[in-house]
Scaffold this active site. Structure first.
Site, PDB file in Angstrom:
ATOM      1  N   HIS A 183       0.838  -1.192   0.000  1.00  0.00           N
ATOM      2  CA  HIS A 183       0.000   0.000   0.000  1.00  0.00           C
ATOM      3  C   HIS A 183       0.877   1.247   0.000  1.00  0.00           C
ATOM      4  CE1 HIS A 183      -3.212  -2.795   1.204  1.00  0.00           C
ATOM      5  NE2 HIS A 183      -4.045  -1.878   0.741  1.00  0.00           N
ATOM      6  N   LYS A 227      -0.902   4.960   4.399  1.00  0.00           N
ATOM      7  CA  LYS A 227      -1.859   4.044   5.031  1.00  0.00           C
ATOM      8  C   LYS A 227      -1.554   3.947   6.520  1.00  0.00           C
ATOM      9  CE  LYS A 227      -3.928  -0.569   4.654  1.00  0.00           C
ATOM     10  NZ  LYS A 227      -5.292  -0.018   4.733  1.00  0.00           N
TER      11      LYS A 227
END
Length: 266
Positions: free
Chosen positions: A156, A160
């Site tokens: 990610h 995040k």
């Protein structure tokens, strides 16, 4: 014509929230009745999403928005620190929560299920709304019955907030249900650098990669004698989650209780 489903969106100014607003406004079966976002308060929800004005002013207070708008469903893509409280608030108002944020404990999910049943409404908590991601999880769960040596790598962006991702945890839970119980690796293994082997779940490992320029990918790697199997899913943009969110909004009106995992609605 059947009655439209009235939808409120929490986190309407966020990246996922803006996509939800666009999706709701584009579907004639849905009606946007409230948008909640602290930083975007006072703005038209349509303009906040990059569209023309829709006549729904974004507000900061969820409780007040649910009281005045009386939606059927609340879609919540906020952050782990507030999502549990938001879900409780929705249920207390008799509003069905459809939640894409992570951070719930098993105990909280059980408690929310009880609250939904008492209120005689449905709810949905889905770590991932992507149809492709759900299929990836199901394929991985099946493969683990035959190849119990497995590791998960999820990727990610560097902004995040949680690690590992909700999707990887849900994948691990599904794998563990049918996998032979064993602790992988050399029993004398030593981490020279703490954390190098990732987080451990039921004897196997989950690795989280966080880099700028990355959106959302996950790879499940299985190892066996003389072979390996890799199951990978890649998401390229947030709009890819919206067909699943749309299904969730419509399905949650048809049952009672809190469902954990979008795969149960597919």
């Amino acid at each position: 014509m059947s009655k439209k489903i009235k939808v409120a969106v929490a986190g309407a100014g966020g990246r996922m929230g803006r996509e939800v607003v666009k999706m709701v406004l584009a579907d004639e079966a849905l009606e946007l009745v409230a948008a909640v976002d602290r930083s975007g308060a006072g703005s038209d929800a349509g303009e906040l999403a990059g569209l023309k004005p829709c006549g729904i002013e974004t507000v900061a207070d969820l409780d007040a928005a649910l009281s005045s708008a009386k939606p059927d469903v609340l879609v919540d893509f906020t952050v782990p620190s507030v999502v549990y409280a938001n879900t409780v608030t929705a249920i207390k108002h008799g509003v069905r929560p459809v939640v894409g944020a992570t951070g719930f404990t098993p105990q909280q999910i059980e408690e929310l299920d009880g609250m939904c049943r008492e209120a005689e409404i449905g709810g949905l908590i889905a770590p991932n709304f992507s149809v492709g991601a759900i299929l990836m999880m199901q394929f991985a769960a099946k493969a683990a019955e035959y190849l119990p040596h497995v590791e998960i790598i999820e990727y990610h962006g560097d902004q995040k907030l949680d690690a590992p991702s909700g999707t990887s945890i849900k994948t691990a839970e599904l794998i563990a249900q049918g996998r032979e119980k064993l602790k992988q690796g050399n029993p004398n293994e030593e981490e020279i650098l703490p954390g190098a082997r990732g987080g451990e779940y039921e004897g196997f490992r989950i690795h989280s990669v966080r880099l700028p320029g990355v959106f959302a990918q996950q790879e499940v790697i299985f190892g066996g004698y003389g072979q390996s199997l890799k199951i990978r899913h890649d998401s390229y943009e947030r709009a890819g989650y919206m067909p699943g969110v749309n299904i969730g909004i419509k399905k949650v009106t048809e049952y009672t209780g809190m469902v954990y995992g979008f795969e149960h609605l597919m």
